[in-house]
Motif scaffolding. Structure first.
Motif, mmCIF file in Angstrom:
data_model
loop_
_atom_site.group_PDB
_atom_site.id
_atom_site.type_symbol
_atom_site.label_atom_id
_atom_site.label_comp_id
_atom_site.label_asym_id
_atom_site.label_seq_id
_atom_site.Cartn_x
_atom_site.Cartn_y
_atom_site.Cartn_z
ATOM 1 N N GLN A 21 36.517 -10.972 -27.205
ATOM 2 C CA GLN A 21 36.891 -12.354 -27.466
ATOM 3 C C GLN A 21 36.596 -12.690 -28.918
ATOM 4 O O GLN A 21 35.508 -12.444 -29.409
ATOM 5 C CB GLN A 21 36.104 -13.303 -26.537
ATOM 6 C CG GLN A 21 36.396 -13.093 -25.052
ATOM 7 C CD GLN A 21 37.826 -13.432 -24.684
ATOM 8 O OE1 GLN A 21 38.363 -14.439 -25.134
ATOM 9 N NE2 GLN A 21 38.458 -12.585 -23.880
ATOM 10 N N ARG A 25 34.515 -18.536 -26.335
ATOM 11 C CA ARG A 25 33.440 -18.147 -25.421
ATOM 12 C C ARG A 25 33.964 -18.152 -23.993
ATOM 13 O O ARG A 25 34.799 -18.968 -23.632
ATOM 14 C CB ARG A 25 32.257 -19.112 -25.535
ATOM 15 C CG ARG A 25 31.526 -19.033 -26.868
ATOM 16 C CD ARG A 25 30.309 -19.942 -26.852
ATOM 17 N NE ARG A 25 29.622 -19.923 -28.122
ATOM 18 C CZ ARG A 25 28.718 -19.014 -28.467
ATOM 19 N NH1 ARG A 25 28.416 -18.053 -27.625
ATOM 20 N NH2 ARG A 25 28.117 -19.070 -29.634
ATOM 21 N N ALA A 26 33.452 -17.242 -23.195
ATOM 22 C CA ALA A 26 33.793 -17.240 -21.783
ATOM 23 C C ALA A 26 33.233 -18.485 -21.120
ATOM 24 O O ALA A 26 32.260 -19.074 -21.591
ATOM 25 C CB ALA A 26 33.234 -15.977 -21.120
ATOM 26 N N GLY A 28 31.245 -21.062 -19.255
ATOM 27 C CA GLY A 28 29.830 -21.120 -18.896
ATOM 28 C C GLY A 28 28.897 -20.463 -19.880
ATOM 29 O O GLY A 28 27.707 -20.369 -19.624
ATOM 30 N N GLU A 29 29.410 -20.003 -21.023
ATOM 31 C CA GLU A 29 28.567 -19.288 -21.979
ATOM 32 C C GLU A 29 28.415 -20.002 -23.315
ATOM 33 O O GLU A 29 27.939 -19.405 -24.270
ATOM 34 C CB GLU A 29 29.131 -17.882 -22.207
ATOM 35 C CG GLU A 29 29.064 -16.994 -20.979
ATOM 36 C CD GLU A 29 29.548 -15.580 -21.245
ATOM 37 O OE1 GLU A 29 29.951 -15.310 -22.394
ATOM 38 O OE2 GLU A 29 29.524 -14.759 -20.311
ATOM 39 N N ASP A 30 28.812 -21.252 -23.389
ATOM 40 C CA ASP A 30 28.698 -22.003 -24.634
ATOM 41 C C ASP A 30 27.358 -22.744 -24.648
ATOM 42 O O ASP A 30 27.181 -23.711 -23.909
ATOM 43 C CB ASP A 30 29.851 -22.999 -24.748
ATOM 44 C CG ASP A 30 29.856 -23.749 -26.083
ATOM 45 O OD1 ASP A 30 28.856 -23.649 -26.819
ATOM 46 O OD2 ASP A 30 30.849 -24.418 -26.377
ATOM 47 N N PRO A 31 26.390 -22.300 -25.460
ATOM 48 C CA PRO A 31 25.067 -22.942 -25.472
ATOM 49 C C PRO A 31 25.129 -24.432 -25.828
ATOM 50 O O PRO A 31 24.383 -25.232 -25.270
ATOM 51 C CB PRO A 31 24.301 -22.149 -26.538
ATOM 52 C CG PRO A 31 25.010 -20.848 -26.644
ATOM 53 C CD PRO A 31 26.457 -21.155 -26.396
ATOM 54 N N LYS A 33 27.551 -26.554 -25.240
ATOM 55 C CA LYS A 33 28.064 -27.309 -24.095
ATOM 56 C C LYS A 33 26.998 -27.453 -23.023
ATOM 57 O O LYS A 33 26.831 -28.514 -22.409
ATOM 58 C CB LYS A 33 29.300 -26.608 -23.528
ATOM 59 C CG LYS A 33 29.985 -27.361 -22.388
ATOM 60 C CD LYS A 33 30.555 -28.690 -22.861
ATOM 61 C CE LYS A 33 31.706 -28.472 -23.843
ATOM 62 N NZ LYS A 33 32.337 -29.748 -24.245
ATOM 63 N N ARG A 34 26.254 -26.379 -22.798
ATOM 64 C CA ARG A 34 25.157 -26.438 -21.815
ATOM 65 C C ARG A 34 24.123 -27.491 -22.223
ATOM 66 O O ARG A 34 23.662 -28.283 -21.391
ATOM 67 C CB ARG A 34 24.500 -25.064 -21.694
ATOM 68 C CG ARG A 34 23.268 -25.021 -20.790
ATOM 69 C CD ARG A 34 22.686 -23.622 -20.755
ATOM 70 N NE ARG A 34 23.529 -22.740 -19.960
ATOM 71 C CZ ARG A 34 23.378 -22.563 -18.642
ATOM 72 N NH1 ARG A 34 22.412 -23.193 -17.989
ATOM 73 N NH2 ARG A 34 24.153 -21.739 -17.990
ATOM 74 N N TYR A 72 28.783 -24.467 -15.291
ATOM 75 C CA TYR A 72 27.456 -24.156 -15.824
ATOM 76 C C TYR A 72 26.345 -24.270 -14.778
ATOM 77 O O TYR A 72 25.337 -23.572 -14.880
ATOM 78 C CB TYR A 72 27.131 -25.086 -16.997
ATOM 79 C CG TYR A 72 27.914 -24.777 -18.244
ATOM 80 C CD1 TYR A 72 27.376 -23.977 -19.254
ATOM 81 C CD2 TYR A 72 29.208 -25.257 -18.420
ATOM 82 C CE1 TYR A 72 28.091 -23.672 -20.401
ATOM 83 C CE2 TYR A 72 29.938 -24.963 -19.568
ATOM 84 C CZ TYR A 72 29.376 -24.177 -20.546
ATOM 85 O OH TYR A 72 30.097 -23.866 -21.673
ATOM 86 N N TYR A 82 17.105 -26.716 -14.176
ATOM 87 C CA TYR A 82 17.273 -26.194 -15.528
ATOM 88 C C TYR A 82 16.804 -27.201 -16.578
ATOM 89 O O TYR A 82 16.290 -26.809 -17.632
ATOM 90 C CB TYR A 82 18.735 -25.818 -15.776
ATOM 91 C CG TYR A 82 19.080 -24.431 -15.313
ATOM 92 C CD1 TYR A 82 18.648 -23.313 -16.035
ATOM 93 C CD2 TYR A 82 19.807 -24.225 -14.149
ATOM 94 C CE1 TYR A 82 18.946 -22.028 -15.598
ATOM 95 C CE2 TYR A 82 20.111 -22.945 -13.709
ATOM 96 C CZ TYR A 82 19.677 -21.852 -14.440
ATOM 97 O OH TYR A 82 19.966 -20.584 -14.017
#
Length: 228
Positions: A21, A25-26, A28-31, A33-34, A72, A82
């Motif tokens: 890629q 980002r795939a 659920g893997e965007d820090p 966004k989390r 996420y 979390y």
């Protein structure tokens, strides 16, 4: 998918699941966004409490779609867990910086104790703990997750510091994990329980916390400090 001049299908890089890629980002893997979701959830949980908070409320506060949240996090309980773990990690990193082996042990423990006791008796921490306790009858795993030890936490980083002090001959202890727990408990004696159970409504003053921590250091070093 593209079609060649001969009419056959050609697989592009984006179509291949094993293709690297570039700039994307795939799910659920965007820090970032989390963190955005966790920030929104924290505002909602702190304002409404765990039980009253809804995923719709969190969606609006975070500024994302509900579908994005579920990419996420599994559910509200997972999101809350979390959020708690993130706050604990932030506290751990804060107190870790106070544990400087180059300073006198009393000065180092004073800084560590002040940071920890101030955080643990703060309004947002007390509200979070009360939320978990209130939900325990329905969600016991959430309460277990909240209080379970994680590999890196205030106790573990203090234990590492005490191990270095033992090696330097400044502290005498054959169980630094237990000693670390004792010191942490001493810093909040007479403050944490009254706060969590509501008999102390106001956040303790800096002076009150400082008296507590100073006393904790005196007791701790009397028990574990190497004698001249």
């Amino acid at each position: 998918m593209q079609v060649s001049e001969t009419g056959t299908e050609m697989q592009t890089t984006e179509d291949r699941p094993d293709a690297p890629q570039t700039g994307r980002r795939a799910a659920g893997e965007d820090p970032a966004k989390r963190e955005q979701i966790l920030d929104g959830a924290k505002r909602v949980f702190m304002e409404q409490g765990f039980e009253a908070a809804s995923m719709n409320d969190i969606t609006r506060a975070a500024g994302v779609s509900k579908g994005t949240i579920y990419v996420y996090f599994e559910n509200k309980e997972d999101l809350f867990g979390y959020m708690i773990e993130r706050e604990r990690r932030r506290l751990t990193e804060t107190v870790r910086h106070a544990l400087d082996s180059h300073k006198p042990i009393g000065e180092t423990l004073q800084e560590f104790g002040m940071l920890f006791a101030t955080h643990i008796t703060a309004d947002h921490t007390i509200r979070a703990m009360r939320m978990v306790i209130a939900a325990n009858h329905r969600l016991p795993t959430l309460c277990s997750r909240f209080f379970s030890a994680t590999p890196i936490n205030p106790v573990s980083v203090l234990q590492e510091y005490l191990d270095r002090q033992v090696a330097a001959g400044i502290v005498i202890s054959d169980d630094t994990a237990h000693a670390a727990k004792q010191f942490i408990e001493l810093t909040t004696v007479g403050l944490f329980k009254p706060r969590i159970f509501g008999s102390m409504e106001e956040v303790p003053s800096k002076a009150a916390i400082e008296r507590n921590v100073t006393s904790a250091i005196r007791v701790f070093l009397a028990a574990y400090g190497a004698k001249p």
